[in-house]
Design a protein around this motif. Structure first.
Motif, PDB file in Angstrom:
ATOM      1  N   LEU A 247      12.361  42.592  34.177  1.00 48.77           N
ATOM      2  CA  LEU A 247      13.588  42.682  33.349  1.00 48.77           C
ATOM      3  C   LEU A 247      13.389  42.427  31.937  1.00 48.77           C
ATOM      4  O   LEU A 247      14.112  41.926  31.321  1.00 48.77           O
ATOM      5  CB  LEU A 247      14.482  41.607  33.983  1.00 48.77           C
ATOM      6  CG  LEU A 247      15.106  41.714  35.296  1.00 48.77           C
ATOM      7  CD1 LEU A 247      15.910  40.623  35.807  1.00 48.77           C
ATOM      8  CD2 LEU A 247      15.562  43.129  35.537  1.00 48.77           C
ATOM      9  N   ASN A 248      12.079  42.698  31.594  1.00 52.17           N
ATOM     10  CA  ASN A 248      11.670  42.680  30.155  1.00 52.17           C
ATOM     11  C   ASN A 248      11.732  41.372  29.428  1.00 52.17           C
ATOM     12  O   ASN A 248      12.286  41.212  28.322  1.00 52.17           O
ATOM     13  CB  ASN A 248      12.369  43.780  29.182  1.00 52.17           C
ATOM     14  CG  ASN A 248      11.744  45.205  29.508  1.00 52.17           C
ATOM     15  OD1 ASN A 248      10.871  45.386  29.410  1.00 52.17           O
ATOM     16  ND2 ASN A 248      12.739  45.873  29.980  1.00 52.17           N
ATOM     17  N   THR A 249      11.880  40.113  30.321  1.00 55.37           N
ATOM     18  CA  THR A 249      11.680  38.754  30.111  1.00 55.37           C
ATOM     19  C   THR A 249      10.816  38.613  28.885  1.00 55.37           C
ATOM     20  O   THR A 249       9.772  39.083  28.741  1.00 55.37           O
ATOM     21  CB  THR A 249      11.730  37.623  31.010  1.00 55.37           C
ATOM     22  OG1 THR A 249      10.301  38.029  31.709  1.00 55.37           O
ATOM     23  CG2 THR A 249      12.739  38.176  32.180  1.00 55.37           C
ATOM     24  N   MET A 250      11.225  37.648  27.764  1.00 57.11           N
ATOM     25  CA  MET A 250      10.500  37.213  26.800  1.00 57.11           C
ATOM     26  C   MET A 250       9.329  36.338  27.180  1.00 57.11           C
ATOM     27  O   MET A 250       9.686  34.970  26.826  1.00 57.11           O
ATOM     28  CB  MET A 250      11.440  36.940  25.573  1.00 57.11           C
ATOM     29  CG  MET A 250      12.349  37.900  25.365  1.00 57.11           C
ATOM     30  SD  MET A 250      13.648  37.334  24.230  1.00 57.11           S
ATOM     31  CE  MET A 250      14.270  38.977  23.558  1.00 57.11           C
ATOM     32  N   VAL A 251       7.994  36.715  27.538  1.00 64.07           N
ATOM     33  CA  VAL A 251       7.221  35.736  27.983  1.00 64.07           C
ATOM     34  C   VAL A 251       6.528  35.266  26.412  1.00 64.07           C
ATOM     35  O   VAL A 251       6.750  35.879  25.631  1.00 64.07           O
ATOM     36  CB  VAL A 251       6.245  36.675  28.763  1.00 64.07           C
ATOM     37  CG1 VAL A 251       6.695  36.797  30.238  1.00 64.07           C
ATOM     38  CG2 VAL A 251       5.559  37.863  28.190  1.00 64.07           C
ATOM     39  N   PRO A 252       5.423  34.234  26.729  1.00 67.99           N
ATOM     40  CA  PRO A 252       5.078  34.034  25.585  1.00 67.99           C
ATOM     41  C   PRO A 252       4.147  34.958  24.738  1.00 67.99           C
ATOM     42  O   PRO A 252       4.489  34.825  23.483  1.00 67.99           O
ATOM     43  CB  PRO A 252       3.812  33.038  26.003  1.00 67.99           C
ATOM     44  CG  PRO A 252       4.424  32.126  27.243  1.00 67.99           C
ATOM     45  CD  PRO A 252       4.997  33.525  27.931  1.00 67.99           C
ATOM     46  N   GLU A 253       3.619  36.050  25.188  1.00 67.02           N
ATOM     47  CA  GLU A 253       3.117  37.144  24.693  1.00 67.02           C
ATOM     48  C   GLU A 253       4.195  37.836  23.610  1.00 67.02           C
ATOM     49  O   GLU A 253       3.810  38.444  22.632  1.00 67.02           O
ATOM     50  CB  GLU A 253       2.494  38.000  25.145  1.00 67.02           C
ATOM     51  CG  GLU A 253       1.179  37.468  25.918  1.00 67.02           C
ATOM     52  CD  GLU A 253       1.415  37.092  27.379  1.00 67.02           C
ATOM     53  OE1 GLU A 253       0.390  36.663  27.998  1.00 67.02           O
ATOM     54  OE2 GLU A 253       2.502  36.524  27.586  1.00 67.02           O
TER      55      GLU A 253
ATOM     56  N   TRP B  46       6.352  36.699  21.829  1.00 71.24           N
ATOM     57  CA  TRP B  46       6.796  36.149  20.520  1.00 71.24           C
ATOM     58  C   TRP B  46       5.998  36.187  19.536  1.00 71.24           C
ATOM     59  O   TRP B  46       6.048  35.844  18.295  1.00 71.24           O
ATOM     60  CB  TRP B  46       7.322  34.563  20.797  1.00 71.24           C
ATOM     61  CG  TRP B  46       8.319  34.414  21.742  1.00 71.24           C
ATOM     62  CD1 TRP B  46       8.421  34.347  23.117  1.00 71.24           C
ATOM     63  CD2 TRP B  46       9.734  34.339  21.448  1.00 71.24           C
ATOM     64  NE1 TRP B  46       9.498  34.193  23.747  1.00 71.24           N
ATOM     65  CE2 TRP B  46      10.384  34.412  22.683  1.00 71.24           C
ATOM     66  CE3 TRP B  46      10.259  34.703  20.320  1.00 71.24           C
ATOM     67  CZ2 TRP B  46      11.925  34.501  22.597  1.00 71.24           C
ATOM     68  CZ3 TRP B  46      11.847  34.733  20.554  1.00 71.24           C
ATOM     69  CH2 TRP B  46      12.417  34.738  21.526  1.00 71.24           C
ATOM     70  N   ARG B  47       4.463  36.488  20.194  1.00 70.05           N
ATOM     71  CA  ARG B  47       3.380  36.668  19.162  1.00 70.05           C
ATOM     72  C   ARG B  47       3.432  38.205  18.848  1.00 70.05           C
ATOM     73  O   ARG B  47       3.016  38.524  17.727  1.00 70.05           O
ATOM     74  CB  ARG B  47       2.032  36.402  19.850  1.00 70.05           C
ATOM     75  CG  ARG B  47       1.916  34.768  20.174  1.00 70.05           C
ATOM     76  CD  ARG B  47       0.618  34.406  20.452  1.00 70.05           C
ATOM     77  NE  ARG B  47       0.084  34.871  21.877  1.00 70.05           N
ATOM     78  CZ  ARG B  47       0.518  34.473  22.994  1.00 70.05           C
ATOM     79  NH1 ARG B  47       0.810  33.274  23.055  1.00 70.05           N
ATOM     80  NH2 ARG B  47      -0.149  35.064  24.184  1.00 70.05           N
ATOM     81  N   GLU B  48       3.663  39.177  19.864  1.00 67.30           N
ATOM     82  CA  GLU B  48       3.447  40.495  19.562  1.00 67.30           C
ATOM     83  C   GLU B  48       4.451  41.047  18.647  1.00 67.30           C
ATOM     84  O   GLU B  48       4.032  42.020  17.887  1.00 67.30           O
ATOM     85  CB  GLU B  48       3.350  41.052  20.998  1.00 67.30           C
ATOM     86  CG  GLU B  48       2.169  41.184  21.889  1.00 67.30           C
ATOM     87  CD  GLU B  48       2.037  41.578  23.146  1.00 67.30           C
ATOM     88  OE1 GLU B  48       1.257  41.407  24.015  1.00 67.30           O
ATOM     89  OE2 GLU B  48       3.087  42.216  23.536  1.00 67.30           O
ATOM     90  N   LEU B  49       5.537  40.831  18.904  1.00 64.44           N
ATOM     91  CA  LEU B  49       6.687  41.541  18.278  1.00 64.44           C
ATOM     92  C   LEU B  49       6.495  41.190  16.511  1.00 64.44           C
ATOM     93  O   LEU B  49       6.483  42.245  16.040  1.00 64.44           O
ATOM     94  CB  LEU B  49       8.203  41.102  18.589  1.00 64.44           C
ATOM     95  CG  LEU B  49       9.407  41.845  17.796  1.00 64.44           C
ATOM     96  CD1 LEU B  49       9.088  43.281  18.198  1.00 64.44           C
ATOM     97  CD2 LEU B  49      10.658  41.202  18.586  1.00 64.44           C
ATOM     98  N   PRO B  50       6.279  40.105  16.254  1.00 65.91           N
ATOM     99  CA  PRO B  50       6.218  39.771  14.834  1.00 65.91           C
ATOM    100  C   PRO B  50       4.912  40.523  14.406  1.00 65.91           C
ATOM    101  O   PRO B  50       4.841  41.280  13.026  1.00 65.91           O
ATOM    102  CB  PRO B  50       6.259  38.117  14.509  1.00 65.91           C
ATOM    103  CG  PRO B  50       5.895  37.721  15.882  1.00 65.91           C
ATOM    104  CD  PRO B  50       6.459  38.806  16.804  1.00 65.91           C
TER     105      PRO B  50
ATOM    106  N   PHE C  67      12.338  36.797  14.989  1.00 64.99           N
ATOM    107  CA  PHE C  67      13.502  37.762  14.621  1.00 64.99           C
ATOM    108  C   PHE C  67      13.830  37.619  13.064  1.00 64.99           C
ATOM    109  O   PHE C  67      14.418  38.724  12.523  1.00 64.99           O
ATOM    110  CB  PHE C  67      14.640  37.406  15.404  1.00 64.99           C
ATOM    111  CG  PHE C  67      14.449  37.526  16.837  1.00 64.99           C
ATOM    112  CD1 PHE C  67      13.366  38.546  17.479  1.00 64.99           C
ATOM    113  CD2 PHE C  67      14.899  36.588  17.852  1.00 64.99           C
ATOM    114  CE1 PHE C  67      13.303  38.407  19.078  1.00 64.99           C
ATOM    115  CE2 PHE C  67      14.720  36.558  18.997  1.00 64.99           C
ATOM    116  CZ  PHE C  67      13.803  37.530  19.631  1.00 64.99           C
ATOM    117  N   THR C  68      13.356  36.713  12.400  1.00 65.80           N
ATOM    118  CA  THR C  68      13.800  36.690  11.001  1.00 65.80           C
ATOM    119  C   THR C  68      12.729  37.642  10.185  1.00 65.80           C
ATOM    120  O   THR C  68      13.228  38.351   9.191  1.00 65.80           O
ATOM    121  CB  THR C  68      13.397  35.097  10.342  1.00 65.80           C
ATOM    122  OG1 THR C  68      14.198  34.477  10.848  1.00 65.80           O
ATOM    123  CG2 THR C  68      13.636  35.351   8.834  1.00 65.80           C
ATOM    124  N   ILE C  69      11.677  37.889  10.908  1.00 65.94           N
ATOM    125  CA  ILE C  69      10.781  38.932  10.319  1.00 65.94           C
ATOM    126  C   ILE C  69      11.279  40.378  10.081  1.00 65.94           C
ATOM    127  O   ILE C  69      11.250  41.113   9.464  1.00 65.94           O
ATOM    128  CB  ILE C  69       9.382  39.158  10.910  1.00 65.94           C
ATOM    129  CG1 ILE C  69       8.513  37.707  10.794  1.00 65.94           C
ATOM    130  CG2 ILE C  69       8.568  40.193  10.874  1.00 65.94           C
ATOM    131  CD1 ILE C  69       7.207  37.557  11.572  1.00 65.94           C
TER     132      ILE C  69
END
Length: 282
Positions: free
Chosen positions: A25-31, A33-37, A102-104
């Motif tokens: 379900l495309n949950t937001m795992v620890p990775e 929060w590192r990968e998107l920014p 997300f601010t990024i």
């Protein structure tokens, strides 16, 4: 580069960043929060694209924060009970750090469009609210999930949603944890358009993205800066700042001249990309 949570493709000035963990379900795992920014910074800092499209896979866009994130926070906590004030200061800093994911997006020089199907839950609402434009399928819905697990949303939902939709709607969603259907989201201004299915939605969003990519990247960048500044300041402040911006950035001999000449010659205008972001030498 390979990522656990995302596929990234760049073509014709458009970067397509796609969540790829559909089975989970495309949950937001620890990775996540590192990968998107890291992805957004890389595209923005090196001027690899002129616009970003974020989409997802599977039935739902994202079920939000993965429980493993909370477990990781517990595992990282000191084994002995710390002094209350110091513990609270550490927690505050941790929340500020995760908000930066997300601010990024909000601070990026290029626009970020998001295409949402199915559930957009919890942290996914924070992600969507940080983007420039939102699009949804008819079966999409938004949930401020945090209230349903006994906490207050803290990654960006309220500061941004209150600038996107009427406060009465923000409060109802925040207090009840109810679903906001896509059509209602469109009616109150949260999403730009609603589509019958994901294929139609992505076709439209990519067309919008290509239209943006065809425009002057400097003018688009300036427009985003001004819109964000106007959102966060008074009308007088906004008028003053755009005057200062134009005094520094306005150059009719480059992009404006190209736009006018191209129109006269009935051809597509050709604009230079933004320069890679300049980094401090130290």
């Amino acid at each position: 580069m390979s990522y656990r949570c995302f596929n990234v493709e760049i073509s014709d000035g458009v970067a397509h960043v796609q969540l790829k963990r559909a089975k989970d379900l495309n949950t937001m795992v620890p990775e996540f929060w590192r990968e998107l920014p890291e992805i957004v910074r890389d595209i923005d800092d090196h001027a690899k694209a002129r616009v970003v499209v974020i989409s997802s896979t599977g039935k739902h866009f994202s079920a939000g924060m993965d429980l493993s994130v909370f477990k990781a926070a517990q595992d990282d906590a000191p084994k002995q009970t710390p002094e209350r004030g110091r513990a609270a200061a550490n927690l505050r800093r941790a929340v500020l750090d995760i908000q930066q994911t997300f601010t990024i997006i909000d601070h990026a020089r290029l626009p970020v469009l998001i295409a949402i199907q199915g559930g957009c839950v919890g942290g996914a609402v924070d992600l969507a609210s940080a983007c420039d434009c939102r699009y949804a399928t008819a079966d999409a819905f938004f949930v401020v999930q945090e209230i349903n697990i006994g906490m207050t949303a803290d990654v960006g939902t309220f500061p941004r949603l209150c600038n996107l939709i009427p406060q009465g709607w923000v409060r109802e969603l925040a207090y009840t944890g109810r679903r906001l259907p896509a059509q209602t989201a469109k009616e109150i201004g949260l999403v730009n358009a609603v589509f019958s299915d994901q294929q139609a939605m992505l076709a439209h969003v990519m067309t919008v993205a290509r239209d943006i990519a065809d425009k002057s990247p400097l003018a688009v960048h300036g427009s985003k800066v001004m819109i964000n500044y106007a959102r966060d300041h008074s009308i007088a402040d906004g008028l003053d700042y755009i005057a200062t911006w134009q005094a520094g950035m306005y150059n009719p001999e480059t992009d404006m001249r190209e736009a006018l000449v191209a129109r006269k010659e009935k051809r597509d205008a050709k604009f230079a990309d933004l320069l890679p972001a300049r980094k401090a030498a130290f």
